[in-house]
Design an enzyme around this catalytic site. Structure first.
Site, PDB file in Angstrom:
ATOM      1  N   ASP A   1       4.988  19.732  26.029  1.00  0.00           N
ATOM      2  CA  ASP A   1       5.415  20.147  24.694  1.00  0.00           C
ATOM      3  C   ASP A   1       6.874  20.605  24.716  1.00  0.00           C
ATOM      4  OD1 ASP A   1       5.686  21.037  22.121  1.00  0.00           O
ATOM      5  OD2 ASP A   1       3.944  22.351  22.145  1.00  0.00           O
TER       6      ASP A   1
ATOM      7  N   ASP B   1     -10.084  32.034  19.113  1.00  0.00           N
ATOM      8  CA  ASP B   1     -10.923  32.530  18.020  1.00  0.00           C
ATOM      9  C   ASP B   1     -10.043  33.261  17.006  1.00  0.00           C
ATOM     10  OD1 ASP B   1     -13.099  31.509  19.280  1.00  0.00           O
ATOM     11  OD2 ASP B   1     -13.997  33.425  19.834  1.00  0.00           O
TER      12      ASP B   1
ATOM     13  N   GLU C   1     -17.819  22.602  18.989  1.00  0.00           N
ATOM     14  CA  GLU C   1     -17.794  24.004  18.597  1.00  0.00           C
ATOM     15  C   GLU C   1     -19.209  24.570  18.480  1.00  0.00           C
ATOM     16  OE1 GLU C   1     -15.359  25.871  18.561  1.00  0.00           O
ATOM     17  OE2 GLU C   1     -13.532  24.840  17.941  1.00  0.00           O
TER      18      GLU C   1
ATOM     19  N   CYS D   1       8.489  20.246  15.321  1.00  0.00           N
ATOM     20  CA  CYS D   1       7.627  19.806  16.418  1.00  0.00           C
ATOM     21  C   CYS D   1       7.466  18.296  16.510  1.00  0.00           C
ATOM     22  CB  CYS D   1       6.270  20.496  16.337  1.00  0.00           C
ATOM     23  SG  CYS D   1       5.198  19.952  14.986  1.00  0.00           S
TER      24      CYS D   1
ATOM     25  N   HIS E   1       0.372  20.874  14.760  1.00  0.00           N
ATOM     26  CA  HIS E   1       1.423  20.947  15.766  1.00  0.00           C
ATOM     27  C   HIS E   1       1.350  19.666  16.588  1.00  0.00           C
ATOM     28  CE1 HIS E   1       4.366  22.346  18.513  1.00  0.00           C
ATOM     29  NE2 HIS E   1       3.537  22.464  19.531  1.00  0.00           N
TER      30      HIS E   1
ATOM     31  N   GLU F   1     -19.130  24.914  25.075  1.00  0.00           N
ATOM     32  CA  GLU F   1     -17.862  25.375  24.496  1.00  0.00           C
ATOM     33  C   GLU F   1     -17.691  26.866  24.719  1.00  0.00           C
ATOM     34  OE1 GLU F   1     -15.336  27.294  21.646  1.00  0.00           O
ATOM     35  OE2 GLU F   1     -17.516  27.287  21.410  1.00  0.00           O
TER      36      GLU F   1
ATOM     37  N   ASN G   1      -8.323  26.289  20.978  1.00  0.00           N
ATOM     38  CA  ASN G   1      -9.648  26.916  21.041  1.00  0.00           C
ATOM     39  C   ASN G   1      -9.639  28.427  20.911  1.00  0.00           C
ATOM     40  OD1 ASN G   1     -12.344  26.228  21.074  1.00  0.00           O
ATOM     41  ND2 ASN G   1     -12.575  26.465  23.270  1.00  0.00           N
TER      42      ASN G   1
END
Length: 744
Positions: A365, A407, A454, A282, A340, A459, A405
């Site tokens: 990316d 979970d 967070e 990457c 990354h 958020e 973001n």
């Protein structure tokens, strides 16, 4: 009148050095005309006779060869004086003016051209026609212009333009959220070969092969160009620049950790007739793309996301599985990478809104993680859309949103194959998102530009918005249940009360949403005991070649003694989360006393980790703890330990002068009690070496030191960075750098 057979055209002076300096491209070269759109440039045309204004001089400007048309903005016809009636459908209107200092009587014409601020970038040809004769006036390259307010890449900050367009050297941050390192990267976008390489790159993309006229015309738009470059840096679809490889051996190429800059990769790609260079990961992909984008004139920077999620099933949940001995054995489609690296490019986004709310930094990316509209590329995804959770917007906002973001849900895989939920973690993914600061080598944290703090209402609201906007897409893929699950997870209301025998992912787990309350299925069900909290503490800095020493520290608010079973596992891990060999496991029984901390020492000798860690990036240390009296409530702690490399130095002493040979000295001492075999050095640095310089050293005995002097031939003035890569049988690709100023 000229003699019979004599040309009307005497010659042309493109004033390359003057024009390129004004357009900030003189660093590339001064023997070719390289200009930026929206900004004038001047050339001098000499005729062999006086210029009669009643007979116009026509100049045709075109890019795209035979496919150029006025209607697509790839061709424009100019006249001096301006007597041409243009097509009402003509796009990309060029301008030309006859300078007042011209001498029409002698045929000395000073012409000032202005490419429009929305002209397609690329190679252009200018052909002059006067009376019945034609002459090739110029071949020039037109680039984006972040100094021009009308250009869609305009950046209104000179310091940022110097950093994100003009700076040829950078820092890319790697490691883990708790062990952040910087890696020098030589972008070298102003190498004399870069214009040719980048134009070839644009002409080899799949869209150009399918419809060259549309492709060249679309190069007026940095959104389009960003997607093309993102696709072309990897080789998945189109024989692009770099072939990816995340496993040893790296046969037929070089390990991704070898590279220190972009130019040697891009030159090799062109030299080998545009066959992919082996190999990249990457940060290499991002570094190479940054070089191309800066050359093209799009402000850009590399960005590192630590604890970066790869959400393969696109449900914004990352499932992780743990066996009862703590070893992570179960394969999941999802993963969390130590880090990354991607790219941010600066541009306007009129395709997303009319009020400019999504203008600015866009994520691009080139690492081939998945297809976007059928091609391996990603972005541009507006950073503002990522922050707000607008996951329905193009391009690939939902994918990047998950990276920063998503979970996480940890599962305990029991001996009978069933699953028990350990915990749901809303804070694990997307930490310390980093880029190089403007004007310095310091790390700038840009996490707040990607996500709200967070655990805050903002958020969670953005997360719920992201879930909602993904609902239609997920329903089409039979993932609506996952949407409901993650929505409840976001609100903290999810309780797993039943599991199947061999579920493969969260979507296959039978669940019940309890709306914030626990449904009692047994009148005698007792509340869970107070949580055991765990953390890892360094005893000393983890250095490659030395024993690694940590403490696992446990505590609890319990008022009673807590007999615990503790399973510790240490595994080699790639930076992308892929696990290797188990280095060590331990099982212990200890008692956690009330109001006391329990410290468990963890020692990993070099002799134990040396072989398993040879081609891996970090140690994954997992501790699974169970209360012996309440075994249904497991606790998990994890740490990713990145080893510091032993020191190596490179220095260039004294005054360094342009085109005057000098020397660099590299010093390294073998820190371990074994012979290092197959030792080698590679040095590089734009302006100091035109290509990588390789030296084979042989073997190094224990505790010995080498001092190697290497020739340097400075060929550009200014601040330059010398970089060295040392490789051996024990230590792979150790790096160092030093900065020098080359004077005239």
């Amino acid at each position: 009148m000229p003699a019979i057979g004599k040309s009307l055209f005497e010659g042309v002076d493109l004033q390359c050095e003057t024009n390129n300096t004004a357009h900030r491209t003189e660093e590339i070269r001064v023997d070719q005309l390289i200009v930026r759109r929206g900004q004038p440039f001047t050339l001098t045309l000499n005729l062999t006779e006086g210029f009669n204004k009643t007979t116009p001089l026509f100049i045709n400007v075109a890019t795209g060869g035979e496919f150029a048309t006025q209607e697509q903005g790839t061709m424009y016809l100019l006249a001096v004086p301006d007597l041409v009636e243009q097509s009402p459908e003509a796009k990309a209107v060029w301008k030309v003016e006859l300078d007042a200092k011209s001498s029409t009587q002698t045929g000395n014409l000073i012409l000032t051209f202005t490419p429009p601020a929305d002209a397609p970038i690329g190679l252009y040809k200018m052909v002059a026609s006067y009376k019945d004769e034609k002459m090739s006036l110029a071949e020039l390259t037109v680039l984006f212009n972040p100094w021009c307010a009308e250009d869609s890449v305009f950046l209104d900050d000179e310091k940022k333009r110097q950093e994100y367009v003009m700076n040829e050297h950078g820092k890319i941050f790697i490691g883990s959220a708790d062990f952040i390192f910087s890696r020098d990267w030589d972008y070298g976008q102003f190498d004399e070969s870069m214009v040719s390489i980048c134009m070839n790159l644009l002409d080899r993309n799949l869209k150009h092969k399918k419809d060259p006229a549309d492709d060249v015309a679309a190069r007026c738009d940095p959104i389009y160009v960003g997607r093309v470059v993102s696709a072309m840096i990897n080789s998945e679809d189109d024989n692009g620049v770099l072939e990816g490889q995340w496993e040893t051996p790296y046969d037929g190429g070089k390990a991704p950790t070898h590279w220190t800059g972009s130019i040697s990769i891009l030159k090799q790609w062109q030299k080998n007739e545009f066959q992919p260079v082996k190999y990249g990961q990457c940060w290499v992909y991002a570094g190479v793309m940054c070089s191309v984008m800066r050359l093209l004139g799009i402000p850009c920077r590399t960005v590192t996301n630590f604890s970066s999620a790869c959400d393969e099933n696109q449900n914004l949940i990352i499932d992780k599985y743990h066996s009862e001995d703590g070893v992570d054995k179960r394969i999941s489609e999802d993963s969390v990478w130590n880090f990354h690296v991607w790219l941010e490019g600066w541009m306007r986004r009129p395709d997303l809104s009319e009020d400019s709310r999504y203008d600015g930094w866009q994520v691009l990316d080139p690492t081939p993680q998945g297809e976007s509209e059928g091609i391996y590329c990603c972005g541009p995804a507006a950073k503002e859309a990522i922050l707000k959770g607008d996951t329905d917007l193009k391009y690939d906002v939902s994918f990047v949103y998950a990276e920063v973001n998503a979970d996480c849900v940890d599962w305990l895989v029991k001996s009978d194959g069933s699953l028990e939920k350990i915990e749901a973690d809303q804070k694990r993914v997307g930490k310390k998102i980093s880029t190089k600061a403007v004007g310095s080598d310091e790390r700038e944290d840009v996490t707040d530009e990607y996500k709200y703090k967070e655990g805050t209402k903002k958020e969670r609201s953005a997360f719920m918005r992201a879930c909602t906007t993904l609902e239609d897409h997920l329903r089409e893929k039979n993932k609506l249940a996952a949407v409901n699950i993650l929505a409840e997870t976001a609100a903290g209301n999810l309780t797993i009360i039943e599991t199947e025998n061999e579920p493969r992912s969260l979507n296959e787990v039978s669940v019940k949403i309890l709306n914030g309350t626990t449904e009692e299925t047994d009148a005698e069900t007792l509340p869970p005991p107070p949580k055991v909290t765990m953390r890892f503490e360094e005893v000393s800095k983890p250095e490659n070649g030395q024993d690694v020493s940590l403490n696992l520290v446990l505590s609890s608010e319990s008022t009673a003694d807590r007999p615990l079973s503790i399973s510790i596992s240490i595994q080699a891990m790639k930076y992308n989360g892929k696990l290797g060999e188990t280095i060590k496991t331990e099982k212990k029984k200890e008692t956690l006393l009330p109001e006391k901390e329990l410290s468990i020492p963890i020692l990993v000798p070099f002799s134990v980790y040396r072989e398993p860690m040879l081609d891996f990036d970090s140690m994954k240390i997992s501790a699974l703890v169970k209360d012996i009296e309440n075994p249904d409530h497991p606790y998990l702690a994890e740490d990713n330990v990145v080893l510091l490399d032993p020191p190596i130095t490179i220095t260039i002493s004294g005054d360094v002068r342009l085109n005057i040979p000098t020397e660099a000295e590299v010093v390294f001492k073998n820190p371990v009690n074994e012979t290092l075999k197959d030792c080698s050095l590679t040095v590089s640095g734009s302006g100091l070496w035109r290509d990588e310089y390789f030296v084979k050293l042989g073997d190094m005995l224990p505790s010995t030191q080498f001092r190697v002097k290497l020739p340097v031939h400075p060929y550009k003035v200014g601040q330059k960075t010398a970089m060295v890569d040392f490789d051996s049988s024990v230590f792979r690709d150790i790096k160092a750098s030093s900065t020098v100023t080359v004077k005239k």
